[in-house]
Design a protein around this motif. Structure first.
Motif, PDB file in Angstrom:
ATOM      1  N   LEU A   1      -5.116  15.533  -3.305  1.00  0.00           N
ATOM      2  CA  LEU A   1      -6.094  16.308  -3.025  1.00  0.00           C
ATOM      3  C   LEU A   1      -7.525  15.532  -2.458  1.00  0.00           C
ATOM      4  N   ALA A   2      -8.132  15.744  -1.467  1.00  0.00           N
ATOM      5  CA  ALA A   2      -9.146  15.282  -0.787  1.00  0.00           C
ATOM      6  C   ALA A   2     -10.278  16.191  -0.751  1.00  0.00           C
ATOM      7  N   VAL A   3     -11.410  15.741  -1.419  1.00  0.00           N
ATOM      8  CA  VAL A   3     -12.668  16.513  -1.463  1.00  0.00           C
ATOM      9  C   VAL A   3     -13.891  15.777  -0.661  1.00  0.00           C
ATOM     10  N   LEU A   4     -14.445  16.501   0.135  1.00  0.00           N
ATOM     11  CA  LEU A   4     -15.688  15.534   0.870  1.00  0.00           C
ATOM     12  C   LEU A   4     -14.979  14.830   1.924  1.00  0.00           C
ATOM     13  N   HIS A   5     -14.528  13.604   1.496  1.00  0.00           N
ATOM     14  CA  HIS A   5     -13.800  12.498   2.246  1.00  0.00           C
ATOM     15  C   HIS A   5     -13.047  11.811   1.418  1.00  0.00           C
ATOM     16  N   GLY A   6     -11.694  11.856   1.619  1.00  0.00           N
ATOM     17  CA  GLY A   6     -10.656  11.042   1.123  1.00  0.00           C
ATOM     18  C   GLY A   6     -10.088  10.206   2.202  1.00  0.00           C
TER      19      GLY A   6
END
Length: 185
Positions: free
Chosen positions: A45-50
């Motif tokens: 799960l990537a939030v904003l930028h992963g």
């Protein structure tokens, strides 16, 4: 006592499988991968930028961009998420915005697709490809070279099979621009 022994054996089994396997579950955000790894074989799960090097499995992006060099499996955008693949994708990208600068084998489904080489399907409102695509379906499809384009406005330098839409333009087309259908000379 038996229940306690079973619980300890189960916990040890789960812990050893996680210790021996590559990262099965990851959370990514700006400058953070938890756990700290660059390869995911499972779910991320990537939030904003992963950003990671490789994902094999399912990659979710939530309000931002999920970025990887290589993905095998599926990318899903949730609530204004985007997917970016830098080198190679095999599988499906389903998102508001799919950005693939390398080679994709499979399907890009979204509101906008910006791709390079796609051996498969681009399906979105806007498809823009700097390389070669097999099939583009959308309101507007622009590519360097394509086999099939279907939409309202289709434009390519080189069409291999057919364009179907209101306006179809191909540099090698039977007509440079023609309504309803166009095909190579």
């Amino acid at each position: 006592m038996k229940k306690r022994l079973v619980a300890v054996a189960f916990a040890a089994s789960v812990a050893s499988s996680f210790a021996c396997a590559q990262t099965p579950v990851m959370f990514s955000s700006i400058n953070l991968n938890a756990p700290h790894d660059n390869v995911v074989h499972g779910v991320r799960l990537a939030v904003l930028h992963g950003k990671v090097s490789e994902v094999k499995g399912v990659d979710f992006s939530l309000i931002g961009m999920s970025e990887s060099d290589r993905t095998t499996g599926a990318n899903f955008s949730i609530a204004f998420g985007a997917n970016k693949i830098n080198k190679e994708m095999t599988g499906v990208s389903l998102g508001w915005f799919n950005w693939n600068t390398g080679k994709a084998t499979g399907a890009n489904l979204g509101l906008a697709n910006i791709t390079h080489d796609v051996n498969g399907l681009n399906w979105s409102a806007v498809n823009y490809s700097t390389g070669t695509t097999v099939a583009d379906v959308g309101l507007v499809s622009l590519s360097n070279k394509s086999t099939v384009q279907v939409g309202i406005f289709n434009k390519t330098k080189h069409i291999d099979a057919v364009q179907v839409g209101l306006v179809n333009c191909a540099d090698n087309g039977f007509f440079k621009c023609f309504p309803i259908v166009n095909f190579p000379k």
